[in-house]
Design a protein around this motif. Structure first.
Motif, short mmCIF file in Angstrom:
data_model
loop_
_atom_site.label_atom_id
_atom_site.label_comp_id
_atom_site.label_asym_id
_atom_site.label_seq_id
_atom_site.Cartn_x
_atom_site.Cartn_y
_atom_site.Cartn_z
N GLY A 1 0.70 -0.96 0.14
CA GLY A 1 -0.20 0.46 -0.36
C GLY A 1 0.59 1.23 -0.02
O GLY A 1 0.70 1.98 -0.74
N SER A 2 1.73 0.65 0.85
CA SER A 2 2.93 2.20 1.11
C SER A 2 4.03 2.23 -0.61
O SER A 2 4.08 4.00 -0.60
CB SER A 2 3.70 2.29 2.05
OG SER A 2 4.62 1.33 2.40
N VAL A 3 3.95 1.30 -0.99
CA VAL A 3 4.48 1.76 -2.50
C VAL A 3 4.02 2.55 -2.89
O VAL A 3 4.87 2.98 -3.91
CB VAL A 3 5.24 -0.04 -2.26
CG1 VAL A 3 5.77 0.40 -3.88
CG2 VAL A 3 5.67 -0.86 -1.92
N ILE A 4 2.49 2.36 -3.05
CA ILE A 4 1.98 2.78 -4.01
C ILE A 4 1.75 4.51 -3.50
O ILE A 4 1.92 5.26 -4.50
CB ILE A 4 0.61 2.58 -3.56
CG1 ILE A 4 -0.62 1.09 -4.35
CG2 ILE A 4 -0.91 3.58 -4.44
CD1 ILE A 4 -1.64 0.53 -4.48
N ALA A 5 2.09 5.21 -2.44
CA ALA A 5 2.43 6.33 -2.24
C ALA A 5 3.28 6.84 -2.80
O ALA A 5 3.68 7.76 -3.18
CB ALA A 5 1.96 6.24 -1.07
N LEU A 6 4.40 5.63 -2.67
CA LEU A 6 6.17 6.30 -2.88
C LEU A 6 6.67 6.32 -4.46
O LEU A 6 6.64 7.62 -4.86
CB LEU A 6 6.78 5.33 -2.02
CG LEU A 6 8.47 5.48 -2.07
CD1 LEU A 6 8.97 7.21 -1.58
CD2 LEU A 6 9.63 4.07 -2.22
N SER A 7 5.83 5.37 -4.73
CA SER A 7 5.73 5.36 -6.64
C SER A 7 5.37 6.98 -7.29
O SER A 7 5.27 7.58 -7.97
CB SER A 7 5.40 4.50 -6.74
OG SER A 7 4.07 4.18 -6.68
N VAL A 8 3.89 7.35 -6.42
CA VAL A 8 2.98 8.11 -7.22
C VAL A 8 3.77 9.87 -6.61
O VAL A 8 4.12 9.89 -7.59
CB VAL A 8 1.58 7.85 -6.27
CG1 VAL A 8 0.90 9.13 -6.40
CG2 VAL A 8 0.83 7.18 -6.83
N VAL A 9 3.92 9.72 -5.84
CA VAL A 9 5.17 11.21 -5.09
C VAL A 9 6.55 10.77 -5.97
O VAL A 9 6.84 12.05 -6.40
CB VAL A 9 5.10 11.16 -3.75
CG1 VAL A 9 3.52 11.27 -2.71
CG2 VAL A 9 5.96 9.85 -3.08
N THR A 10 7.34 10.15 -5.82
CA THR A 10 8.17 9.69 -6.80
C THR A 10 8.09 10.32 -8.41
O THR A 10 9.20 11.35 -8.81
CB THR A 10 9.17 8.41 -6.89
OG1 THR A 10 8.64 7.93 -5.33
CG2 THR A 10 10.11 8.24 -7.23
N VAL A 11 6.69 9.65 -8.72
CA VAL A 11 6.92 10.80 -10.13
C VAL A 11 6.30 11.55 -10.26
O VAL A 11 7.14 13.06 -11.07
CB VAL A 11 5.54 10.27 -10.80
CG1 VAL A 11 5.24 10.18 -12.31
CG2 VAL A 11 6.37 8.08 -10.76
N ALA A 12 5.91 12.11 -9.10
CA ALA A 12 5.68 13.96 -9.57
C ALA A 12 6.84 14.32 -8.81
O ALA A 12 6.73 15.48 -10.21
CB ALA A 12 3.56 13.60 -8.00
N ALA A 13 7.30 14.44 -8.57
CA ALA A 13 8.58 15.03 -7.98
C ALA A 13 9.61 15.04 -9.02
O ALA A 13 10.83 15.77 -9.39
CB ALA A 13 9.26 14.23 -6.71
N VAL A 14 9.46 13.53 -9.39
CA VAL A 14 10.58 13.27 -11.05
C VAL A 14 10.14 14.27 -12.03
O VAL A 14 10.95 15.02 -12.67
CB VAL A 14 11.44 12.20 -10.92
CG1 VAL A 14 12.07 12.19 -12.23
CG2 VAL A 14 11.94 11.45 -9.86
N THR A 15 9.46 13.96 -12.12
CA THR A 15 8.41 14.16 -13.79
C THR A 15 7.79 16.05 -13.54
O THR A 15 7.65 16.61 -14.27
CB THR A 15 7.86 13.55 -14.62
OG1 THR A 15 6.94 13.51 -13.49
CG2 THR A 15 8.64 12.37 -14.58
N GLY A 16 7.47 16.06 -12.33
CA GLY A 16 6.73 17.52 -12.29
C GLY A 16 5.29 17.47 -12.22
O GLY A 16 5.22 16.60 -13.00
#
Lengths: 345, 262
Positions: free
Chosen positions: A88-103
């Protein structure tokens, strides 16, 4: 003498008869998930007028795609006698990582690679801790990872939700191919790949072997630790893919994404008939398990039953599935003793 | 029919070529001495029963020959060449196969899966374990071995967990025999079995010398020992304390030797 032979023959017949009826029961247990799913769909179809409509079924498939993706990876981990509650937390981490990396201003398709990659890294850490760290409790290890990963997701995002998602991800989560939700189709293709890997490759057979008896696996010379690690690595990866679908459906990157999804994933696998004792279960039944959960949720919603009840229903579902698994073990033992009695008569 | 061969046992069995020899094997676990200079000879085509009370050192000796336990000192030779075993895989590569009573089969796999586990052929080769298996090929391999090992009545696609103890043991023994080139070691192969199933396993064991194999068998059942073994080696307190040519009616002598009463 003759009567003795007659008695022996007769009791052998009854033993065979009892064994056959037990075998039928065993077969029913294995076919259980599809029977339950069909029964549920028919029942809700009769009770709720709009349940069996193209629109609702499309919705149901799209909703269950995330749990299906999670369930595929979770199944591998449960197959080797583990469990991964960090998904469940991997979902959160992957989502925010993408947002942080690609803007969020210029979301690109490059993001497609990042989601599963984030999951893979978390999965590999899980696997390493369990295999090399010598901690015999996968549940506790992944609970710790759940906390760590959720925390890192908050740190990366600063607690903020960023609105926006790349068009490719948006289409995967919401688009349709010939009326079938694209996400569901992608998960179906993924499931096909998993089926092929599990049932037709040496790796798949060894994974079942390790789950069936880890000690014999090591004694026979199978790379037990590598096999277990591969299960966790793939589980993390599918959690990343689930994160992608989640991002596409919500359209925003929240550090609180995916909370509670680990329970749905484990439920899908268990309701799908996989054994927590390890070594048993099938990919198709995992899909049925995920569909059963989605059907219960959607059906009760259509009947205007409070959503709180669906959580109770799913909890009961887990318990029933677990008891059926115990029953299955019991029946198998009976069949074995009846066989032995027959042979030694 | 099995006793016939032990009655007509030629005294010259020891003239045959030495296959496996263990000399002065020593092993201690902390303060507990498991092996205190045990020795064992095994000749070509010979079936040796390894006997002894619980804690006599039988299983440590077997584990040493199987590569599970490393000896503190002593020598193991196979075909007159020193054998260095660091893992069960080493022993297997040297042609030694072992069937342990409690480490036999995967209940959740089929008969042929169990038979071939770890030795599956995959294509394309370069994919390694990610390569594909061929069900047809595997069933063929099973059939080739099954008829020779008298387990042909077992269906290869049957899940082994649903079979009786004897059938499971038969498959485990068949797996060891099919892939062993020199020595087969059987640890209590009949311990959990009924009369008829024990019978089938013993018949299977008795035929192994025909395949050029030598056998070490551990058993607590003296009647079974007399039925299959050519020679018995008795261990006590980590040493080999005696041996005896096995004939019909030596059961009492064997028990006396195990207990250490003469």
């Amino acid at each position: 003498m003759e009567t003795q032979a007659g008695i022996a023959g007769k009791s052998s017949d009854t033993v065979t008869g009892r064994r056959d009826s037990l075998s039928v029961l065993l077969w029913l247990l294995q076919a259980g998930p599809i029977i339950i799913l069909v029964t549920l769909v028919v029942a809700f179809g009769l009770l709720a007028p709009h349940f069996i409509s193209v629109r609702n079924l499309q919705n149901l498939l799209a909703q269950s795609a995330i749990v299906c993706a999670l369930g595929l990876g979770q199944f591998l981990v449960i197959l080797v006698r583990g469990v991964d509650v960090s998904v469940g937390s991997v979902i959160a981490l992957s989502v925010v990582t993408v947002a942080a990396v690609t803007g969020v201003d210029q979301p690109t398709s490059f993001a497609l690679v990042i989601y599963p990659l984030v999951g893979l890294v978390v999965g590999l850490i899980n696997g390493l801790l369990i295999v090399k760290g010598g901690i015999p409790q996968p549940l506790v290890v992944t609970v710790a990872m759940l906390g760590i990963v959720a925390g890192v997701a908050l740190l990366i995002s600063g607690g903020n939700t960023l609105v926006g998602v790349s068009p490719a991800v948006h289409w995967l989560a919401n688009g349709k191919v010939l009326g079938i939700p694209a996400g569901a189709l992608m998960v179906l293709i993924l499931a096909g790949l998993f089926w092929l890997m599990l049932r037709r490759t040496q790796w798949g057979r060894w994974l079942y072997a390790v789950g069936g008896n880890p000690d014999v696996a090591q004694w026979v010379g199978l790379p037990r630790d590598t096999l277990i690690m591969s299960a966790y690595a793939i589980c993390g990866t599918t959690a990343g893919i689930a994160g992608m679908l989640y991002h596409g459906r919500t359209g925003s990157a929240s550090p609180l994404s995916g909370i509670g999804y680990e329970l749905d994933a484990i439920t899908a696998v268990v309701v799908g008939g996989a054994s927590l004792f390890g070594g048993r279960g099938s990919i198709t039944n995992v899909l049925f398990g995920a569909l059963i959960i989605a059907t219960i949720r959607s059906g009760l919603q259509q009947l205007d039953v409070s959503p709180f009840w669906s959580s109770v229903a799913i909890g009961i579902g887990i318990l029933v599935a677990l008891e059926l698994d115990v029953l299955r073990k019991h029946i198998e033992n009976r069949i074995r003793t009846l066989r032995a009695r027959q042979v030694n008569q | 029919m099995n006793t016939a061969s032990s009655e007509s046992l030629p005294n010259g069995v020891s003239d045959k070529r030495l296959v496996l020899s263990v000399r002065d094997a020593r092993k201690a676990y902390g303060f507990v001495t498991a092996l205190a200079g045990a020795s064992l000879d095994l000749h070509e085509g010979e079936i040796v029963a390894l006997l002894g009370d619980n804690g006599a050192g039988k299983s440590t000796l077997i584990k040493a020959i199987t590569g599970i336990v490393t000896l503190d000192s002593g020598a193991i030779e196979l075909d007159s060449r020193p054998l260095r075993l660091r893992s069960p895989a080493d022993a297997r590569a040297s042609g030694i196969e072992t069937v342990f009573q409690d480490l036999a089969v995967f209940d959740n796999l089929t008969v042929s899966d169990n038979f071939l586990i770890g030795r599956e052929q995959t294509w394309p080769r370069w994919l390694g374990p990610l390569g594909f298996l061929s069900a047809g090929q595997e069933q063929k391999q099973w059939r080739e071995h099954a008829s020779a090992l008298s387990v042909s009545h077992v269906s290869p696609s049957q899940e082994i967990g649903l079979m009786s103890g004897g059938q499971r043991q038969a498959v485990a023994v068949a797996r060891a025999v099919a892939f062993a080139r020199r020595v087969v070691i059987l640890d209590e192969p009949t311990a959990a079995l009924g009369v008829r199933e024990s019978d089938e396993i013993l018949t299977m064991v008795r035929r192994l010398p025909e395949r050029g194999l030598s056998v070490i068998i551990v058993s607590h059942n003296m009647d079974h020992v007399v039925r299959v073994a050519d020679r018995a080696v008795v261990m006590r307190q980590g040493r080999s304390v005696g041996e005896m040519t096995v004939r019909q009616g030596v059961q009492k002598d064997l028990v006396a030797m195990i207990m250490g009463v003469t």
